[in-house]
Scaffold this motif. Structure first.
Motif, PDB file in Angstrom:
ATOM      1  N   TYR A   5      12.135   1.419  -7.948  1.00 20.27           N
ATOM      2  CA  TYR A   5      10.817   1.759  -7.422  1.00 20.27           C
ATOM      3  C   TYR A   5      10.080   0.511  -6.963  1.00 20.27           C
ATOM      4  O   TYR A   5       9.379   0.519  -5.967  1.00 20.27           O
ATOM      5  CB  TYR A   5      10.011   2.501  -8.499  1.00 20.27           C
ATOM      6  CG  TYR A   5      10.760   3.679  -9.046  1.00 20.27           C
ATOM      7  CD1 TYR A   5      10.901   4.834  -8.289  1.00 20.27           C
ATOM      8  CD2 TYR A   5      11.384   3.622 -10.290  1.00 20.27           C
ATOM      9  CE1 TYR A   5      11.620   5.913  -8.773  1.00 20.27           C
ATOM     10  CE2 TYR A   5      12.104   4.702 -10.779  1.00 20.27           C
ATOM     11  CZ  TYR A   5      12.219   5.841 -10.019  1.00 20.27           C
ATOM     12  OH  TYR A   5      12.944   6.895 -10.499  1.00 20.27           O
ATOM     13  N   GLN A  15       1.425   0.493  -2.788  1.00 17.71           N
ATOM     14  CA  GLN A  15       0.833   0.086  -4.057  1.00 17.71           C
ATOM     15  C   GLN A  15      -0.173  -1.037  -3.831  1.00 17.71           C
ATOM     16  O   GLN A  15      -1.290  -1.010  -4.338  1.00 17.71           O
ATOM     17  CB  GLN A  15       1.930  -0.393  -5.029  1.00 17.71           C
ATOM     18  CG  GLN A  15       2.588   0.721  -5.820  1.00 17.71           C
ATOM     19  CD  GLN A  15       1.714   1.162  -6.975  1.00 17.71           C
ATOM     20  OE1 GLN A  15       0.546   1.442  -6.812  1.00 17.71           O
ATOM     21  NE2 GLN A  15       2.287   1.241  -8.158  1.00 17.71           N
ATOM     22  N   MET A  84      -2.143   3.880 -12.429  1.00 17.04           N
ATOM     23  CA  MET A  84      -1.401   4.223 -11.215  1.00 17.04           C
ATOM     24  C   MET A  84      -1.914   3.463  -9.994  1.00 17.04           C
ATOM     25  O   MET A  84      -1.150   3.090  -9.107  1.00 17.04           O
ATOM     26  CB  MET A  84      -1.497   5.730 -10.968  1.00 17.04           C
ATOM     27  CG  MET A  84      -0.796   6.586 -12.011  1.00 17.04           C
ATOM     28  SD  MET A  84      -1.311   8.325 -11.996  1.00 17.04           S
ATOM     29  CE  MET A  84      -0.544   8.887 -10.471  1.00 17.04           C
ATOM     30  N   PRO A  93       7.083   5.496 -11.766  1.00 16.28           N
ATOM     31  CA  PRO A  93       5.981   6.181 -11.086  1.00 16.28           C
ATOM     32  C   PRO A  93       5.443   7.434 -11.765  1.00 16.28           C
ATOM     33  O   PRO A  93       4.378   7.909 -11.395  1.00 16.28           O
ATOM     34  CB  PRO A  93       6.611   6.560  -9.738  1.00 16.28           C
ATOM     35  CG  PRO A  93       8.051   6.815 -10.067  1.00 16.28           C
ATOM     36  CD  PRO A  93       8.394   5.800 -11.142  1.00 16.28           C
ATOM     37  N   GLN A  94       6.159   7.998 -12.768  1.00 15.82           N
ATOM     38  CA  GLN A  94       5.730   9.294 -13.296  1.00 15.82           C
ATOM     39  C   GLN A  94       4.832   9.172 -14.538  1.00 15.82           C
ATOM     40  O   GLN A  94       5.163   8.479 -15.501  1.00 15.82           O
ATOM     41  CB  GLN A  94       6.932  10.176 -13.659  1.00 15.82           C
ATOM     42  CG  GLN A  94       6.490  11.563 -14.136  1.00 15.82           C
ATOM     43  CD  GLN A  94       7.605  12.505 -14.514  1.00 15.82           C
ATOM     44  OE1 GLN A  94       7.346  13.591 -15.036  1.00 15.82           O
ATOM     45  NE2 GLN A  94       8.839  12.130 -14.255  1.00 15.82           N
ATOM     46  N   TYR A  95       3.719   9.923 -14.498  1.00 20.29           N
ATOM     47  CA  TYR A  95       2.782  10.020 -15.605  1.00 20.29           C
ATOM     48  C   TYR A  95       2.737  11.490 -16.029  1.00 20.29           C
ATOM     49  O   TYR A  95       2.263  12.345 -15.278  1.00 20.29           O
ATOM     50  CB  TYR A  95       1.403   9.515 -15.182  1.00 20.29           C
ATOM     51  CG  TYR A  95       1.376   8.024 -14.911  1.00 20.29           C
ATOM     52  CD1 TYR A  95       0.691   7.159 -15.747  1.00 20.29           C
ATOM     53  CD2 TYR A  95       2.060   7.474 -13.826  1.00 20.29           C
ATOM     54  CE1 TYR A  95       0.682   5.784 -15.516  1.00 20.29           C
ATOM     55  CE2 TYR A  95       2.064   6.102 -13.593  1.00 20.29           C
ATOM     56  CZ  TYR A  95       1.374   5.267 -14.441  1.00 20.29           C
ATOM     57  OH  TYR A  95       1.379   3.904 -14.210  1.00 20.29           O
ATOM     58  N   ARG A 135       0.938  13.948  -6.374  1.00 19.71           N
ATOM     59  CA  ARG A 135       1.593  12.701  -5.957  1.00 19.71           C
ATOM     60  C   ARG A 135       0.648  11.909  -5.055  1.00 19.71           C
ATOM     61  O   ARG A 135       0.083  12.448  -4.101  1.00 19.71           O
ATOM     62  CB  ARG A 135       2.905  12.983  -5.233  1.00 19.71           C
ATOM     63  CG  ARG A 135       3.727  11.725  -4.933  1.00 19.71           C
ATOM     64  CD  ARG A 135       5.060  12.093  -4.291  1.00 19.71           C
ATOM     65  NE  ARG A 135       5.922  12.810  -5.231  1.00 19.71           N
ATOM     66  CZ  ARG A 135       6.855  12.232  -5.992  1.00 19.71           C
ATOM     67  NH1 ARG A 135       7.022  10.932  -5.930  1.00 19.71           N
ATOM     68  NH2 ARG A 135       7.598  12.962  -6.791  1.00 19.71           N
ATOM     69  N   THR A 140       3.263   7.004  -6.933  1.00 24.97           N
ATOM     70  CA  THR A 140       3.071   7.393  -8.329  1.00 24.97           C
ATOM     71  C   THR A 140       2.641   8.858  -8.389  1.00 24.97           C
ATOM     72  O   THR A 140       2.067   9.387  -7.438  1.00 24.97           O
ATOM     73  CB  THR A 140       2.007   6.526  -9.019  1.00 24.97           C
ATOM     74  OG1 THR A 140       0.777   6.639  -8.300  1.00 24.97           O
ATOM     75  CG2 THR A 140       2.435   5.070  -9.056  1.00 24.97           C
ATOM     76  N   GLN A 160       6.486   6.579 -16.959  1.00 21.58           N
ATOM     77  CA  GLN A 160       5.701   5.394 -17.319  1.00 21.58           C
ATOM     78  C   GLN A 160       4.710   5.705 -18.444  1.00 21.58           C
ATOM     79  O   GLN A 160       4.346   4.818 -19.222  1.00 21.58           O
ATOM     80  CB  GLN A 160       4.915   4.896 -16.101  1.00 21.58           C
ATOM     81  CG  GLN A 160       4.190   3.575 -16.301  1.00 21.58           C
ATOM     82  CD  GLN A 160       5.151   2.413 -16.442  1.00 21.58           C
ATOM     83  OE1 GLN A 160       5.805   2.029 -15.489  1.00 21.58           O
ATOM     84  NE2 GLN A 160       5.261   1.858 -17.638  1.00 21.58           N
TER      85      GLN A 160
END
Length: 283
Positions: A5, A15, A84, A93-95, A135, A140, A160
């Motif tokens: 990523y 980002q 994020m 990237p995933q919460y 998204r 993220t 994450q």
């Protein structure tokens, strides 16, 4: 693969662009996205909430025993958004948000409680939103998981952050399954894990994790948010009147909902907590 990523040029560019738009300071970040609203009035982020966020940030595993109305159900997603949008060097990237027993409730939480934190002032940073997922344009994303679908969490490789809300109100078997899923992911991407709940009887994985943390028997950092922190901050006069009435009329319920105590039902032969439906969860 680990670090893919970060190597993606589009991900890195987006980002960096978003990072420039939002303050690194959490309190200032909340002013930028819009302060919390309660009963049509904006409230600041209170010192106990800032301290909780700081503790979470500095401890990968946290268990929070909180009073009803502490604002953690909104504050922790705000923290997730802050990470994020302002921490581009984080690997994954995933919460994830684990809340409720059914997908409908989880979708409602994502759509009606978390999505407005973004759309209020910054709708243009959303790449797409569908049911349980939001998204952002930097790659993220927040995804919701109901407890009925914890198996889906096992196959994730890009987590994450995992936020488990009102964990004490899941059935004991579900709490055990949840802890297994968390442990499996902890060996993969080593995400932040936050267990958040009002107490609900003296048993279950949340109860065990909290008291083991107090005794330094696990790697969770315990946080105890007592109702007195809400006096002069998040509680309205109406809230305080309700609390005082409950203290007099139902002191056992007051002790559990506001004073951080894990109370067994009166007259129970065994210490069995009460498990509730999604619609009754105290957010």
């Amino acid at each position: 693969m680990l670090g893919d990523y970060l190597k993606d040029p589009i991900f890195r560019t987006n980002q960096k662009q978003l990072t420039k738009l939002f303050p690194n300071d959490f309190a200032e970040f909340n002013k930028t996205i819009g302060l919390p609203i309660k009963e049509a009035r904006e409230y600041p982020v209170f010192p106990y909430q800032l301290e909780t966020v700081d503790t979470i940030l500095n401890n990968k595993h946290t268990v929070i025993n909180k009073f009803v109305g502490a604002g953690m159900t909104e504050m922790i997603p705000r923290m997730m958004l802050w990470m994020m949008l302002t921490m581009p060097k984080l690997y994954y990237p995933q919460y994830a948000v684990i809340t409720g027993t059914r997908m409908k409730f989880t979708t409602d939480v994502i759509t009606n409680r978390i999505l407005p934190l973004i759309t209020r002032h910054n709708a243009d940073i959303i790449d797409y939103h569908v049911n349980e997922e939001i998204r952002l344009t930097n790659g993220t994303y927040i995804r919701g998981y109901p407890t009925e679908n914890l198996s889906a969490l096992h196959g994730q490789h890009d987590l994450q952050f995992i936020f488990v809300d009102e964990a004490a109100f899941f059935h004991p078997n579900t709490q055990e399954q949840m802890m297994i899923a968390l442990e499996r992911n902890d060996t993969k991407s080593q995400p932040w894990i936050v267990l958040n709940s009002t107490p609900n009887g003296p048993q279950g994985a949340f109860y065990d994790t909290y008291f083991d943390a107090l005794a330094s028997k696990n790697d969770y950092k315990p946080i105890t948010l007592n109702w007195q922190l809400g006096v002069g901050t998040i509680f309205t006069q109406k809230d305080l009147e309700t609390i005082e009435a409950k203290k007099k009329l139902n002191p056992r319920l007051f002790a559990q909902e506001y004073n951080n105590e894990f109370i067994a039902p009166m007259g129970a032969l065994t210490e069995e907590p009460q498990f509730i439906n999604d619609e009754e969860i105290m957010l």
